[in-house]
Design a protein around this motif. Structure first.
Motif, PDB file in Angstrom:
ATOM      1  N   ALA A 194       1.422  -3.842  -0.587  1.00  0.00           N
ATOM      2  CA  ALA A 194       1.319  -2.935   0.553  1.00  0.00           C
ATOM      3  C   ALA A 194       0.113  -3.276   1.434  1.00  0.00           C
ATOM      4  O   ALA A 194       0.236  -3.366   2.663  1.00  0.00           O
ATOM      5  CB  ALA A 194       1.230  -1.493   0.061  1.00  0.00           C
ATOM      6  N   VAL A 195      -1.058  -3.470   0.800  1.00  0.00           N
ATOM      7  CA  VAL A 195      -2.277  -3.731   1.563  1.00  0.00           C
ATOM      8  C   VAL A 195      -2.213  -5.083   2.268  1.00  0.00           C
ATOM      9  O   VAL A 195      -2.488  -5.204   3.470  1.00  0.00           O
ATOM     10  CB  VAL A 195      -3.512  -3.662   0.642  1.00  0.00           C
ATOM     11  CG1 VAL A 195      -4.764  -4.132   1.391  1.00  0.00           C
ATOM     12  CG2 VAL A 195      -3.716  -2.245   0.135  1.00  0.00           C
ATOM     13  N   GLY A 197       0.425  -6.860   2.936  1.00  0.00           N
ATOM     14  CA  GLY A 197       1.480  -6.848   3.936  1.00  0.00           C
ATOM     15  C   GLY A 197       1.024  -6.182   5.220  1.00  0.00           C
ATOM     16  O   GLY A 197       1.319  -6.656   6.327  1.00  0.00           O
ATOM     17  N   ALA A 198       0.279  -5.072   5.090  1.00  0.00           N
ATOM     18  CA  ALA A 198      -0.217  -4.358   6.269  1.00  0.00           C
ATOM     19  C   ALA A 198      -1.224  -5.203   7.040  1.00  0.00           C
ATOM     20  O   ALA A 198      -1.183  -5.277   8.278  1.00  0.00           O
ATOM     21  CB  ALA A 198      -0.850  -3.036   5.842  1.00  0.00           C
ATOM     22  N   VAL A 199      -2.137  -5.864   6.297  1.00  0.00           N
ATOM     23  CA  VAL A 199      -3.130  -6.720   6.962  1.00  0.00           C
ATOM     24  C   VAL A 199      -2.441  -7.900   7.646  1.00  0.00           C
ATOM     25  O   VAL A 199      -2.792  -8.283   8.767  1.00  0.00           O
ATOM     26  CB  VAL A 199      -4.175  -7.224   5.942  1.00  0.00           C
ATOM     27  CG1 VAL A 199      -5.115  -8.244   6.597  1.00  0.00           C
ATOM     28  CG2 VAL A 199      -4.987  -6.059   5.388  1.00  0.00           C
ATOM     29  N   PHE A 201       0.603  -7.960   8.819  1.00  0.00           N
ATOM     30  CA  PHE A 201       1.293  -7.447   9.999  1.00  0.00           C
ATOM     31  C   PHE A 201       0.308  -7.233  11.146  1.00  0.00           C
ATOM     32  O   PHE A 201       0.586  -7.588  12.299  1.00  0.00           O
ATOM     33  CB  PHE A 201       1.992  -6.141   9.662  1.00  0.00           C
ATOM     34  CG  PHE A 201       2.634  -5.476  10.843  1.00  0.00           C
ATOM     35  CD1 PHE A 201       3.822  -5.958  11.382  1.00  0.00           C
ATOM     36  CD2 PHE A 201       2.037  -4.362  11.438  1.00  0.00           C
ATOM     37  CE1 PHE A 201       4.406  -5.350  12.486  1.00  0.00           C
ATOM     38  CE2 PHE A 201       2.616  -3.747  12.530  1.00  0.00           C
ATOM     39  CZ  PHE A 201       3.800  -4.245  13.055  1.00  0.00           C
ATOM     40  N   MET A 202      -0.862  -6.661  10.838  1.00  0.00           N
ATOM     41  CA  MET A 202      -1.870  -6.429  11.877  1.00  0.00           C
ATOM     42  C   MET A 202      -2.379  -7.740  12.451  1.00  0.00           C
ATOM     43  O   MET A 202      -2.630  -7.855  13.659  1.00  0.00           O
ATOM     44  CB  MET A 202      -3.035  -5.623  11.292  1.00  0.00           C
ATOM     45  CG  MET A 202      -2.701  -4.161  11.009  1.00  0.00           C
ATOM     46  SD  MET A 202      -2.153  -3.276  12.502  1.00  0.00           S
ATOM     47  CE  MET A 202      -3.592  -3.439  13.548  1.00  0.00           C
ATOM     48  N   PRO A 265       8.198  -3.682   2.811  1.00  0.00           N
ATOM     49  CA  PRO A 265       8.434  -2.254   2.569  1.00  0.00           C
ATOM     50  C   PRO A 265       9.808  -1.980   1.982  1.00  0.00           C
ATOM     51  O   PRO A 265       9.983  -1.022   1.224  1.00  0.00           O
ATOM     52  CB  PRO A 265       8.269  -1.611   3.955  1.00  0.00           C
ATOM     53  CG  PRO A 265       8.422  -2.716   4.936  1.00  0.00           C
ATOM     54  CD  PRO A 265       7.898  -3.942   4.247  1.00  0.00           C
TER      55      PRO A 265
END
Length: 283
Positions: A194-195, A197-199, A201-202, A265
């Motif tokens: 999750a972490v 993947g979020a980084v 994406f950003m 996700p």
């Protein structure tokens, strides 16, 4: 039919089977027997001399088979002493009709003679390839071989790892098998996925704000790519952990899908649906 695996020659297919991970090979064998009408169960903590797969069948009459799965290289054989050892599995529990040894390697003439004497069924690498073809089980080859081991050590029948690496891998597998819940393994893969993947994406989003080829563009996209790859590695390791524990056997397509940011996700969502949450102590 899975056309990609079906297009392989018999020799190439056998090499593909020899390159599987040991644990995946046990599940592959279990699924092959399921295709033949058996109800199968893979032992979660099987020792080398123990039962790998237990198979039962009710029709046309009640039957029970204990299967030992040996993923070997082409130059490693099953010999007479192996037959003697595994034949004793029949006496470990009641109602066993046959002991089956399935290997990706070869079987010696001595082993064939001992198997005939002791009523042990042998399935060698060539027999296994033929069985895959007879059952049109190429989809199983792709399902398990794609998540299998690395290069094949044909001299020792190993996966190309050194003795120290195999020992460390086996120790890690034992820890996973002994855990009561995936969260007890010691690594929080869902959080890593999750972490990162979020980084990732950003990073991709911020990179898109700058002209293509500019230094900020390269930096943000580079950082984003690294974190996405870490997240994908987390998906791979988490999938293997869940399969080893027998909690959930996710399709390889989750791994392929995770290479796309939105696939991460999706994997976490389905993981949450299939993997029961750990019950707090005392409840």
């Amino acid at each position: 039919m899975s056309t990609r695996a079906a297009s392989l020659s018999a020799a190439a297919l056998k090499k593909r089977l020899q390159g599987m991970d040991d644990w995946d090979f046990e599940h592959f064998v279990a699924d092959l027997w399921s295709r033949q009408g058996w109800t199968t169960e893979v032992e979660q903590q099987s020792a080398d001399a123990g039962v790998d797969v237990r198979a039962t069948k009710e029709t046309p009459f009640q039957q029970k088979a204990l299967i030992q799965a040996k993923r070997y290289g082409e130059n490693t054989t099953v010999g007479g002493p192996d037959i003697q050892q595994y034949a004793s599995l029949k006496h470990q529990e009641d109602g066993v009709d046959q002991v089956v040894i399935v290997t990706t390697g070869a079987v010696t003439s001595q082993a064939e003679a001992r198997a005939s004497d002791l009523n042990v069924k042998l399935v060698d690498g060539d027999d296994l390839v033929q069985l895959v073809d007879d059952l049109d089980a190429y989809d199983l080859v792709e399902q398990y071989a794609d998540l299998g081991g690395g290069e094949i050590d044909t001299e020792a029948g190993g996966s190309g790892e050194s003795a120290g690496e195999r020992s460390a891998s086996e120790e890690a597998r034992r820890r996973i098998q002994q855990a009561d819940h995936p969260s007890d393994v010691g690594v929080n893969y869902p959080k890593i996925i999750a972490v990162c993947g979020a980084v990732g994406f950003m990073g991709a989003l911020l990179g898109s704000l700058f002209p293509e080829g500019s230094l900020p563009y390269q930096i943000f996209y580079g950082v984003g790519t690294v974190f996405i790859l870490i997240a994908v590695a987390g998906v791979y390791l988490d999938m293997r952990t869940l399969r080893i524990m027998g909690v959930w056997r996710p399709s390889k397509w989750y791994l392929y899908g995770s290479l796309i940011i939105l696939g991460l996700p999706v994997y976490l969502y389905h993981r949450r649906r299939h993997v029961p949450q750990k019950t707090p102590a005392g409840e």
